[in-house]
Design a protein around this motif. Structure first.
Motif, short mmCIF file in Angstrom:
data_model
loop_
_atom_site.label_atom_id
_atom_site.label_comp_id
_atom_site.label_asym_id
_atom_site.label_seq_id
_atom_site.Cartn_x
_atom_site.Cartn_y
_atom_site.Cartn_z
N GLU A 289 -0.07 17.16 7.85
CA GLU A 289 0.59 18.39 7.45
C GLU A 289 -0.36 19.40 6.82
O GLU A 289 0.06 20.49 6.43
N SER A 290 -1.64 19.03 6.71
CA SER A 290 -2.61 19.87 6.00
C SER A 290 -2.08 20.22 4.61
O SER A 290 -2.18 21.36 4.15
N GLY A 291 -1.52 19.23 3.96
CA GLY A 291 -1.00 19.41 2.62
C GLY A 291 -1.60 18.40 1.67
O GLY A 291 -2.54 17.68 2.02
N GLN A 292 -1.07 18.36 0.47
CA GLN A 292 -1.56 17.45 -0.56
C GLN A 292 -0.41 16.55 -1.02
O GLN A 292 0.71 17.01 -1.23
N ILE A 293 -0.70 15.28 -1.18
CA ILE A 293 0.27 14.33 -1.71
C ILE A 293 -0.40 13.53 -2.82
O ILE A 293 -1.53 13.06 -2.68
N ALA A 294 0.27 13.43 -3.94
CA ALA A 294 -0.15 12.55 -5.02
C ALA A 294 0.94 11.50 -5.22
O ALA A 294 2.09 11.72 -4.85
N VAL A 295 0.57 10.39 -5.80
CA VAL A 295 1.51 9.29 -6.00
C VAL A 295 1.71 9.07 -7.49
O VAL A 295 0.77 9.16 -8.28
N PHE A 296 2.95 8.84 -7.87
CA PHE A 296 3.25 8.39 -9.24
C PHE A 296 3.71 6.94 -9.14
O PHE A 296 4.75 6.65 -8.58
N PHE A 297 2.88 6.02 -9.65
CA PHE A 297 3.30 4.63 -9.71
C PHE A 297 4.32 4.51 -10.85
O PHE A 297 3.98 4.67 -12.02
N ILE A 298 5.55 4.23 -10.50
CA ILE A 298 6.61 4.27 -11.50
C ILE A 298 6.75 2.97 -12.30
O ILE A 298 7.62 2.87 -13.16
N ASP A 299 5.89 1.99 -12.03
CA ASP A 299 5.91 0.77 -12.83
C ASP A 299 5.88 1.16 -14.31
O ASP A 299 5.11 2.04 -14.72
N ASP A 300 6.65 0.47 -15.11
CA ASP A 300 6.71 0.86 -16.52
C ASP A 300 5.44 0.49 -17.27
O ASP A 300 5.20 0.99 -18.36
N ASN A 301 4.63 -0.37 -16.70
CA ASN A 301 3.29 -0.61 -17.23
C ASN A 301 2.45 -1.12 -16.07
O ASN A 301 2.42 -2.32 -15.78
N PHE A 302 1.80 -0.19 -15.40
CA PHE A 302 1.11 -0.47 -14.14
C PHE A 302 0.07 -1.57 -14.28
O PHE A 302 -0.18 -2.32 -13.34
N ALA A 303 -0.54 -1.70 -15.46
CA ALA A 303 -1.62 -2.68 -15.64
C ALA A 303 -1.19 -3.86 -16.51
O ALA A 303 -2.03 -4.50 -17.15
N ILE A 304 0.11 -4.16 -16.54
CA ILE A 304 0.59 -5.20 -17.44
C ILE A 304 -0.07 -6.54 -17.14
O ILE A 304 -0.29 -7.35 -18.04
N ASN A 305 -0.41 -6.80 -15.88
CA ASN A 305 -1.20 -7.97 -15.51
C ASN A 305 -2.55 -7.43 -15.03
O ASN A 305 -2.69 -7.03 -13.87
N VAL A 306 -3.53 -7.40 -15.92
CA VAL A 306 -4.79 -6.73 -15.63
C VAL A 306 -5.49 -7.35 -14.42
O VAL A 306 -6.04 -6.63 -13.57
N ARG A 307 -5.47 -8.65 -14.33
CA ARG A 307 -6.14 -9.30 -13.21
C ARG A 307 -5.53 -8.86 -11.89
O ARG A 307 -6.25 -8.55 -10.94
N ARG A 308 -4.22 -8.86 -11.83
CA ARG A 308 -3.56 -8.44 -10.60
C ARG A 308 -3.83 -6.96 -10.30
O ARG A 308 -4.05 -6.57 -9.15
N THR A 309 -3.81 -6.11 -11.33
CA THR A 309 -4.05 -4.69 -11.13
C THR A 309 -5.45 -4.45 -10.58
O THR A 309 -5.65 -3.64 -9.67
N LYS A 310 -6.43 -5.15 -11.11
CA LYS A 310 -7.80 -5.02 -10.59
C LYS A 310 -7.85 -5.42 -9.13
O LYS A 310 -8.53 -4.77 -8.31
N SER A 311 -7.15 -6.48 -8.78
CA SER A 311 -7.12 -6.93 -7.39
C SER A 311 -6.52 -5.85 -6.49
O SER A 311 -7.05 -5.56 -5.41
N LEU A 312 -5.43 -5.25 -6.92
CA LEU A 312 -4.79 -4.19 -6.14
C LEU A 312 -5.72 -2.99 -5.98
O LEU A 312 -5.89 -2.44 -4.88
N LEU A 313 -6.36 -2.58 -7.06
CA LEU A 313 -7.24 -1.42 -7.01
C LEU A 313 -8.43 -1.68 -6.09
O LEU A 313 -8.86 -0.79 -5.34
N ARG A 314 -8.96 -2.89 -6.12
CA ARG A 314 -10.08 -3.22 -5.22
C ARG A 314 -9.62 -3.14 -3.75
O ARG A 314 -10.37 -2.67 -2.89
N ASP A 315 -8.40 -3.59 -3.48
CA ASP A 315 -7.89 -3.53 -2.12
C ASP A 315 -7.64 -2.09 -1.67
O ASP A 315 -7.85 -1.74 -0.50
N ILE A 316 -7.20 -1.24 -2.58
CA ILE A 316 -7.02 0.18 -2.26
C ILE A 316 -8.36 0.80 -1.88
O ILE A 316 -8.48 1.53 -0.89
N ILE A 317 -9.38 0.48 -2.65
CA ILE A 317 -10.72 1.02 -2.39
C ILE A 317 -11.25 0.50 -1.06
O ILE A 317 -11.78 1.26 -0.23
#
Length: 565
Positions: A289-317
């Motif tokens: 669409e030649s537009g911009q999209i940002a995401v809001f992760f609505i989790d009430d605490n996105f990093a509540i499990n730090v190990r899992r969050t790091k794993s997710l972020l590595r997979d995103i990268i």
């Protein structure tokens, strides 16, 4: 109905992020009898119906993003039924207009989800729809806690034909089929064979068809800004913030918050692959669409499990699935340097931090002692050095607050990197420990404050200041943080960074200003633009001088500040 609700800790704050499809805390266990749901016999044939999912406006300002509950329920709707979405914040409609729409479009069922501060409008809309003979099912954190109110079992009028309690990922398809057969029940609750509440797994997770969903109503860019954005970079015809969840639940149990009661204290996560695929889908749509999209992760605490969050972020990268995103993370979890590195590398741009107070006594009172005010500056500096900035949320009117709390808080904020401070009042939400404590102490001044919602108005008496004094403290916080002078100072403080960062905080400040100072109409938006013309002209001059990556030539870029210990 699954009504996903993100944190409603400050009742008058960001309309952050409630979702209706899949999360209804089984909160009010008073008079509603939860019975196990059963499907009607196979001999009963359901017809196909047209469904309207409606989210009421919040009465203050336009939302920054649509609510996930509508899209998730749409994905969970049995095949063949047509689903229409209306978010009142992006597409304002009064009760009569909605009733006319329902009749004109031959709607057979209306689903309404709302947080406490929106429920009065939700009830009015439900009444108008039922008056033209169409069934209404309601859900969300408020309705779950106050089911008798919605059903008229507390002596008041009946607003809903049915209520969906708790997380409704499993119950929503049953609700639709029952409505199609003309056999809608009063109460739907997610329970197992033994009558116990059942939390849905997020594995597998419904696929939301973002590539096909119409999102026109959620373009956040005022037309007046288009020339500037086109000059500094391509692909700014639209800008949307899209809600995504990666997990549910919170173990902290803060006294004022509905989240633990709604989602439970055990955390459930989607698979990394599921989240990454959704981000890739959204990224592809923005590109097409030649537009911009940002995401809001609505989790009430996105990093509540730090190990899992790091794993997710590595997979995103690894998947090159980075989009700009916002998430809610408590300050104590941001002590982890590696986590913050990964947040920045994975596309994180803003982190919402519920600081609540700079007074440790206040934090202890509301069971949020894991917040350490002495660490706030350190955390924000750590984020800013990686070009990640913070939305910092504060609550005034807490039991240890006294007059002057706003200026004391602002004094701290002025020493931090530029961000988006927001201020609200301590609000007792139904069935929370805070509500029960204040009710028992006889301190509630408006026990059913949601029936006549007044933005930024207390519903109980603070201990060390008057209600009027508390209201004034909130006014001081907003006025001092979102004046044209304050916005200009925030933008200028980023002069050593590429122009995009300055545009980012300028637009964000203008939008967030509307949380307290209503900006529902074009005239008010135009007035805000005029008041901030000095800053706009600075940005335009810099854009024509070098484009999106321009920095102010008179500013020396100094080495990153060292951690403060």
């Amino acid at each position: 109905m699954r009504f996903l609700a993100s944190k409603e800790s400050i009742d008058s704050n960001i309309s952050k992020i409630v979702t209706f499809p899949g999360s209804f805390p089984l909160g009010n266990r008073r008079t509603v009898a939860y019975t196990r749901l059963r499907l009607e016999s196979a001999s009963e044939v359901a017809s196909l119906i047209k469904i309207l999912l409606y989210n009421p406006d919040n009465g203050v300002t336009r939302n920054f993003m649509p609510h996930l509950w509508m899209f998730l329920l749409q994905a969970l709707t049995p095949a063949g039924h047509d689903v229409v979405l209306i978010d009142g914040n992006a597409q304002p409609m009064d009760e009569d207009s909605i009733a006319r729409f329902v009749r004109a479009e031959n709607i057979g069922l209306v689903g309404i989800g709302a947080m406490t501060r929106m429920v009065a409008k939700a009830y009015r809309v439900a009444d108008a729809v039922r008056a033209v003979g169409v069934k209404v099912v309601m859900g969300g954190p408020h309705v779950t806690e106050m089911a008798d109110e919605a059903l008229g079992r507390d002596g008041g009028p009946r607003h809903a034909d049915a209520v969906a309690l708790g997380e409704a990922d499993e119950t929503w398809p049953r609700i639709v089929e029952d409505a199609a057969r003309g056999a809608l029940k009063d109460v739907y609750a997610p329970v197992d064979d033994f009558g116990q509440e059942r939390k849905p797994s997020l594995q597998p997770y419904p696929e939301i068809p973002w590539s096909k969903i119409k999102l026109d109503q959620f373009n956040l860019l005022p037309g007046i800004l288009h020339p500037l954005l086109k000059r500094v970079g391509a692909g700014w015809g639209t800008f949307r913030i899209i809600p995504v969840e990666s997990g549910r639940g919170c173990p902290y149990g803060c006294e004022f918050c509905t989240v633990t009661g709604f989602f439970g204290d055990s955390i459930r996560f989607r698979t990394n692959e599921s989240v990454v695929n959704e981000l890739l889908l959204l990224k592809a749509r923005a590109r097409e669409e030649s537009g911009q999209i940002a995401v809001f992760f609505i989790d009430d605490n996105f990093a509540i499990n730090v190990r899992r969050t790091k794993s997710l972020l590595r997979d995103i990268i690894a998947a090159n699935a980075q989009v700009h995103w916002v998430a809610q993370i408590s300050a104590n979890l941001l002590r982890d340097e590696e986590l913050v590195d990964l947040i920045a590398a994975a596309g994180g741009k803003w982190i919402f931090i519920g600081m609540e107070s700079i007074d440790p006594a206040n934090l202890a009172d509301v069971k949020k002692g894991f917040n350490k005010p002495g660490e706030y500056a350190l955390v924000l500096d750590r984020l800013a050095r990686r070009n990640v900035f913070a939305i910092t949320s504060f609550i005034f009117g807490m039991d240890n607050d006294t007059p002057g709390v706003a200026e004391r808080t602002l004094k701290e904020i002025r020493t931090w990197p530029p961000g988006l401070p927001i201020f609200g009042l301590m609000t007792p939400l139904p069935a929370t420990p805070l509500y029960k404590r204040l009710e028992a102490a006889g301190r509630l001044t408006r026990p059913k404050h949601w029936q006549e919602f007044i933005p930024f108005a207390m519903a109980h008496t603070p201990l060390k200041m008057s209600i009027d004094e508390a209201h004034n403290e909130v006014r001081i916080g907003w006025a001092n943080s979102y004046s044209p002078e304050a916005i200009e100072k925030a933008v200028d403080s980023l002069s050593h960074k590429p122009l995009g960062y300055r545009i980012n905080i300028f637009i964000a400040r203008l939008c967030f200003r509307g949380i307290y100072f209503p900006q529902m109409g074009r005239f008010v938006w135009l007035k805000s633009i005029i008041e901030n013309r000095r800053t706009i002209f600075k940005l335009i001059r810099r854009a024509f001088g070098g484009g999106l990556h321009a920095v102010a030539p008179s500013v020396t870029i100094e080495p990153a500040t060292q951690e403060r210990h």
